[in-house]
Motif scaffolding. Structure first.
Motif, PDB file in Angstrom:
ATOM      1  N   VAL A  75       0.841  -1.202   0.000  1.00  0.00           N
ATOM      2  CA  VAL A  75       0.000   0.000   0.000  1.00  0.00           C
ATOM      3  C   VAL A  75       0.881   1.259   0.000  1.00  0.00           C
ATOM      4  CG1 VAL A  75      -1.651   1.340   1.380  1.00  0.00           C
ATOM      5  CG2 VAL A  75      -1.938  -1.132   1.152  1.00  0.00           C
ATOM      6  N   ALA A  76       1.887   1.255   0.870  1.00  0.00           N
ATOM      7  CA  ALA A  76       2.756   2.428   1.033  1.00  0.00           C
ATOM      8  C   ALA A  76       3.543   2.705  -0.247  1.00  0.00           C
ATOM      9  CB  ALA A  76       3.703   2.212   2.213  1.00  0.00           C
ATOM     10  N   GLU A  77       3.966   1.621  -0.880  1.00  0.00           N
ATOM     11  CA  GLU A  77       4.728   1.717  -2.146  1.00  0.00           C
ATOM     12  C   GLU A  77       3.926   2.524  -3.171  1.00  0.00           C
ATOM     13  OE1 GLU A  77       8.331   0.957  -2.634  1.00  0.00           O
ATOM     14  OE2 GLU A  77       7.534  -0.852  -1.658  1.00  0.00           O
ATOM     15  N   LYS A  78       2.662   2.154  -3.331  1.00  0.00           N
ATOM     16  CA  LYS A  78       1.789   2.833  -4.309  1.00  0.00           C
ATOM     17  C   LYS A  78       1.678   4.321  -4.040  1.00  0.00           C
ATOM     18  CE  LYS A  78      -1.199  -1.057  -5.261  1.00  0.00           C
ATOM     19  NZ  LYS A  78      -2.353  -1.684  -4.632  1.00  0.00           N
ATOM     20  N   LEU A  79       1.663   4.679  -2.735  1.00  0.00           N
ATOM     21  CA  LEU A  79       1.484   6.085  -2.368  1.00  0.00           C
ATOM     22  C   LEU A  79       2.817   6.822  -2.250  1.00  0.00           C
ATOM     23  CD1 LEU A  79      -1.247   5.661   0.383  1.00  0.00           C
ATOM     24  CD2 LEU A  79      -1.595   6.278  -1.994  1.00  0.00           C
ATOM     25  N   GLY A  80       3.897   6.081  -2.472  1.00  0.00           N
ATOM     26  CA  GLY A  80       5.216   6.712  -2.392  1.00  0.00           C
ATOM     27  C   GLY A  80       5.629   7.063  -0.964  1.00  0.00           C
ATOM     28  N   ILE A  81       5.132   6.277   0.009  1.00  0.00           N
ATOM     29  CA  ILE A  81       5.545   6.497   1.402  1.00  0.00           C
ATOM     30  C   ILE A  81       6.804   5.668   1.668  1.00  0.00           C
ATOM     31  CG2 ILE A  81       4.882   6.266   3.834  1.00  0.00           C
ATOM     32  CD1 ILE A  81       1.943   6.495   2.900  1.00  0.00           C
ATOM     33  N   PRO A  82       7.931   6.316   1.975  1.00  0.00           N
ATOM     34  CA  PRO A  82       9.187   5.570   2.126  1.00  0.00           C
ATOM     35  C   PRO A  82       9.207   4.686   3.377  1.00  0.00           C
ATOM     36  CG  PRO A  82       9.505   7.894   2.686  1.00  0.00           C
ATOM     37  CD  PRO A  82       8.095   7.767   2.187  1.00  0.00           C
ATOM     38  N   LYS A  83      10.136   3.734   3.368  1.00  0.00           N
ATOM     39  CA  LYS A  83      10.200   2.718   4.430  1.00  0.00           C
ATOM     40  C   LYS A  83      10.255   3.294   5.832  1.00  0.00           C
ATOM     41  CE  LYS A  83      12.039  -1.288   2.047  1.00  0.00           C
ATOM     42  NZ  LYS A  83      13.259  -1.783   1.413  1.00  0.00           N
ATOM     43  N   GLU A  84      11.031   4.386   5.990  1.00  0.00           N
ATOM     44  CA  GLU A  84      11.213   4.940   7.336  1.00  0.00           C
ATOM     45  C   GLU A  84       9.947   5.637   7.847  1.00  0.00           C
ATOM     46  OE1 GLU A  84      12.877   5.668   4.642  1.00  0.00           O
ATOM     47  OE2 GLU A  84      13.051   7.839   4.345  1.00  0.00           O
ATOM     48  N   GLN A  85       8.906   5.737   7.006  1.00  0.00           N
ATOM     49  CA  GLN A  85       7.638   6.319   7.452  1.00  0.00           C
ATOM     50  C   GLN A  85       6.528   5.266   7.564  1.00  0.00           C
ATOM     51  OE1 GLN A  85       9.098  10.151   5.029  1.00  0.00           O
ATOM     52  NE2 GLN A  85       6.877   9.885   4.961  1.00  0.00           N
ATOM     53  N   ARG A  86       6.955   3.985   7.614  1.00  0.00           N
ATOM     54  CA  ARG A  86       5.970   2.901   7.761  1.00  0.00           C
ATOM     55  C   ARG A  86       6.132   2.276   9.136  1.00  0.00           C
ATOM     56  NH1 ARG A  86       7.798  -0.102   2.196  1.00  0.00           N
ATOM     57  NH2 ARG A  86       7.662   1.743   0.849  1.00  0.00           N
ATOM     58  N   TRP A  87       5.003   2.067   9.807  1.00  0.00           N
ATOM     59  CA  TRP A  87       5.037   1.519  11.161  1.00  0.00           C
ATOM     60  C   TRP A  87       4.078   0.340  11.284  1.00  0.00           C
ATOM     61  CZ3 TRP A  87       7.881   4.202  15.038  1.00  0.00           C
ATOM     62  CH2 TRP A  87       8.414   5.433  14.622  1.00  0.00           C
ATOM     63  N   VAL A  88       4.578  -0.763  11.824  1.00  0.00           N
ATOM     64  CA  VAL A  88       3.683  -1.848  12.218  1.00  0.00           C
ATOM     65  C   VAL A  88       3.941  -2.115  13.690  1.00  0.00           C
ATOM     66  CG1 VAL A  88       3.102  -4.297  11.947  1.00  0.00           C
ATOM     67  CG2 VAL A  88       3.486  -2.884   9.929  1.00  0.00           C
ATOM     68  N   GLU A  89       2.904  -1.960  14.501  1.00  0.00           N
ATOM     69  CA  GLU A  89       3.072  -2.148  15.938  1.00  0.00           C
ATOM     70  C   GLU A  89       2.097  -3.204  16.435  1.00  0.00           C
ATOM     71  OE1 GLU A  89       5.490  -0.577  17.659  1.00  0.00           O
ATOM     72  OE2 GLU A  89       6.115   0.510  15.860  1.00  0.00           O
ATOM     73  N   LEU A  90       2.446  -3.806  17.544  1.00  0.00           N
ATOM     74  CA  LEU A  90       1.623  -4.845  18.150  1.00  0.00           C
ATOM     75  C   LEU A  90       1.009  -4.268  19.415  1.00  0.00           C
ATOM     76  CD1 LEU A  90       1.247  -8.007  17.703  1.00  0.00           C
ATOM     77  CD2 LEU A  90       3.001  -8.261  19.468  1.00  0.00           C
ATOM     78  N   GLY A  91      -0.299  -4.387  19.567  1.00  0.00           N
ATOM     79  CA  GLY A  91      -0.911  -3.899  20.803  1.00  0.00           C
ATOM     80  C   GLY A  91      -2.296  -3.326  20.580  1.00  0.00           C
ATOM     81  N   SER A  92      -2.649  -2.352  21.413  1.00  0.00           N
ATOM     82  CA  SER A  92      -3.967  -1.731  21.338  1.00  0.00           C
ATOM     83  C   SER A  92      -3.900  -0.540  20.382  1.00  0.00           C
ATOM     84  CB  SER A  92      -4.362  -1.249  22.738  1.00  0.00           C
ATOM     85  OG  SER A  92      -5.111  -0.054  22.648  1.00  0.00           O
ATOM     86  N   PRO A  93      -4.771  -0.525  19.350  1.00  0.00           N
ATOM     87  CA  PRO A  93      -4.735   0.588  18.392  1.00  0.00           C
ATOM     88  C   PRO A  93      -4.840   1.953  19.075  1.00  0.00           C
ATOM     89  CG  PRO A  93      -6.110  -1.169  17.547  1.00  0.00           C
ATOM     90  CD  PRO A  93      -5.733  -1.569  18.941  1.00  0.00           C
ATOM     91  N   LYS A  94      -5.772   2.083  20.041  1.00  0.00           N
ATOM     92  CA  LYS A  94      -5.950   3.368  20.734  1.00  0.00           C
ATOM     93  C   LYS A  94      -4.634   3.890  21.290  1.00  0.00           C
ATOM     94  CE  LYS A  94     -10.438   1.788  22.378  1.00  0.00           C
ATOM     95  NZ  LYS A  94     -11.582   2.089  23.214  1.00  0.00           N
ATOM     96  N   LEU A  95      -3.902   2.987  21.962  1.00  0.00           N
ATOM     97  CA  LEU A  95      -2.666   3.398  22.625  1.00  0.00           C
ATOM     98  C   LEU A  95      -1.528   3.595  21.632  1.00  0.00           C
ATOM     99  CD1 LEU A  95      -2.784   0.978  25.695  1.00  0.00           C
ATOM    100  CD2 LEU A  95      -3.518   3.366  25.586  1.00  0.00           C
ATOM    101  N   GLU A  96      -1.410   2.669  20.676  1.00  0.00           N
ATOM    102  CA  GLU A  96      -0.279   2.713  19.742  1.00  0.00           C
ATOM    103  C   GLU A  96      -0.361   3.917  18.817  1.00  0.00           C
ATOM    104  OE1 GLU A  96       2.528   0.856  19.843  1.00  0.00           O
ATOM    105  OE2 GLU A  96       1.622   0.234  21.713  1.00  0.00           O
ATOM    106  N   ILE A  97      -1.570   4.283  18.402  1.00  0.00           N
ATOM    107  CA  ILE A  97      -1.706   5.444  17.506  1.00  0.00           C
ATOM    108  C   ILE A  97      -1.192   6.701  18.212  1.00  0.00           C
ATOM    109  CG2 ILE A  97      -3.356   6.948  16.295  1.00  0.00           C
ATOM    110  CD1 ILE A  97      -5.124   4.384  15.890  1.00  0.00           C
ATOM    111  N   VAL A  98      -1.622   6.880  19.454  1.00  0.00           N
ATOM    112  CA  VAL A  98      -1.204   8.065  20.208  1.00  0.00           C
ATOM    113  C   VAL A  98       0.308   8.020  20.492  1.00  0.00           C
ATOM    114  CG1 VAL A  98      -1.451   9.275  22.420  1.00  0.00           C
ATOM    115  CG2 VAL A  98      -3.477   8.439  21.223  1.00  0.00           C
ATOM    116  N   ARG A  99       0.812   6.824  20.826  1.00  0.00           N
ATOM    117  CA  ARG A  99       2.241   6.686  21.153  1.00  0.00           C
ATOM    118  C   ARG A  99       3.124   6.986  19.938  1.00  0.00           C
ATOM    119  NH1 ARG A  99       6.188   3.568  20.574  1.00  0.00           N
ATOM    120  NH2 ARG A  99       5.079   1.931  19.449  1.00  0.00           N
ATOM    121  N   VAL A 100       2.793   6.368  18.804  1.00  0.00           N
ATOM    122  CA  VAL A 100       3.607   6.592  17.600  1.00  0.00           C
ATOM    123  C   VAL A 100       3.512   8.062  17.160  1.00  0.00           C
ATOM    124  CG1 VAL A 100       3.862   6.001  15.139  1.00  0.00           C
ATOM    125  CG2 VAL A 100       3.529   4.194  16.835  1.00  0.00           C
ATOM    126  N   ALA A 101       2.326   8.641  17.279  1.00  0.00           N
ATOM    127  CA  ALA A 101       2.149  10.059  16.910  1.00  0.00           C
ATOM    128  C   ALA A 101       3.090  10.940  17.723  1.00  0.00           C
ATOM    129  CB  ALA A 101       0.701  10.482  17.123  1.00  0.00           C
TER     130      ALA A 101
END
Lengths: 146, 146
Positions: A75-101
């Protein structure tokens, strides 16, 4: 709007897709850096004093994360989002979204929301929790009502 | 983004001010119609079987609404928001924002959020309730953390 760094939470759903499109347009327009995050919501089987809960002694976590990484990459490739801007995290979406942000230091989070019916509403959505806890602006993109 | 009709909820606070600025920029950019709403959160004294709760038999509702209308008018005037796009409603902000948004048929609600501390968070913010109930996209603009 002039946002400089954005994070879009993408869950491979239809409403995630809509959020991704909006985030991509907005980032293109504001010439902002777009980070993309997928949270794998998986609880591995836990050993109890009675032995493993799972009938097989297999922990699927690694496979799930790897599979999410490769789906996100395409998906990221198509949109031209480079590797260092891709995140896959394990856990609760609510918490991880805020943490990564916070870790990335974004000024806008873009997150999809589902319909306003059923259990989702009762429990409170991921989007509304992110709104309550994020330190930056949040654009909640409405998906189709189920 | 290409939003065509927006509603900004304005509560005369600092975070409301930030939301208003963002909404105005965004509307200018997208050439969208910007509606502005202020909700007067006031419960008039209710007569009980023991008589009026208020020591004076005065209902301040009308005065509060009139005063809100004139404050809103002076803000709207500066931003060039015409009279038919100004709303002053009496009731619960959470409910009125969603109701007016549906009545007007907007595709984006812009709402300010306060800090993530204290009672506000415990009770759930107006913004997060709007996110849960709105039928359109919602941009939550973070105010200063108190």
């Amino acid at each position: 709007m002039a946002y400089k760094k954005m994070l879009v939470a993408y869950d491979f759903s239809d409403s995630g897709e809509k959020a991704l499109q909006k985030a991509n347009e907005l980032a293109g327009h504001d010439k902002a850096k777009l980070h993309i995050l997928h949270v794998v919501e998986y609880l591995p089987p836990v050993d109890t004093s009675f032995g493993a809960v799972s009938p097989f002694e297999v922990d699927l976590t690694d496979q799930l994360v790897e599979s999410a990484k490769s789906r996100l990459a395409s998906v990221a490739e198509k949109l031209g989002i480079p590797k260092e801007q891709r995140w896959v995290e394990l856990g609760s979406p609510k918490l991880e979204i805020v943490r990564v942000a916070e870790e990335v230091g974004v000024d806008l989070i873009v997150v999809g929301t589902h319909g306003r019916h059923g259990f989702g509403l009762l429990l409170g959505s991921t989007a509304s929790s992110v709104v309550n806890h994020a330190l930056c602006d949040v654009l909640s993109v409405r998906g189709k009502d189920e």
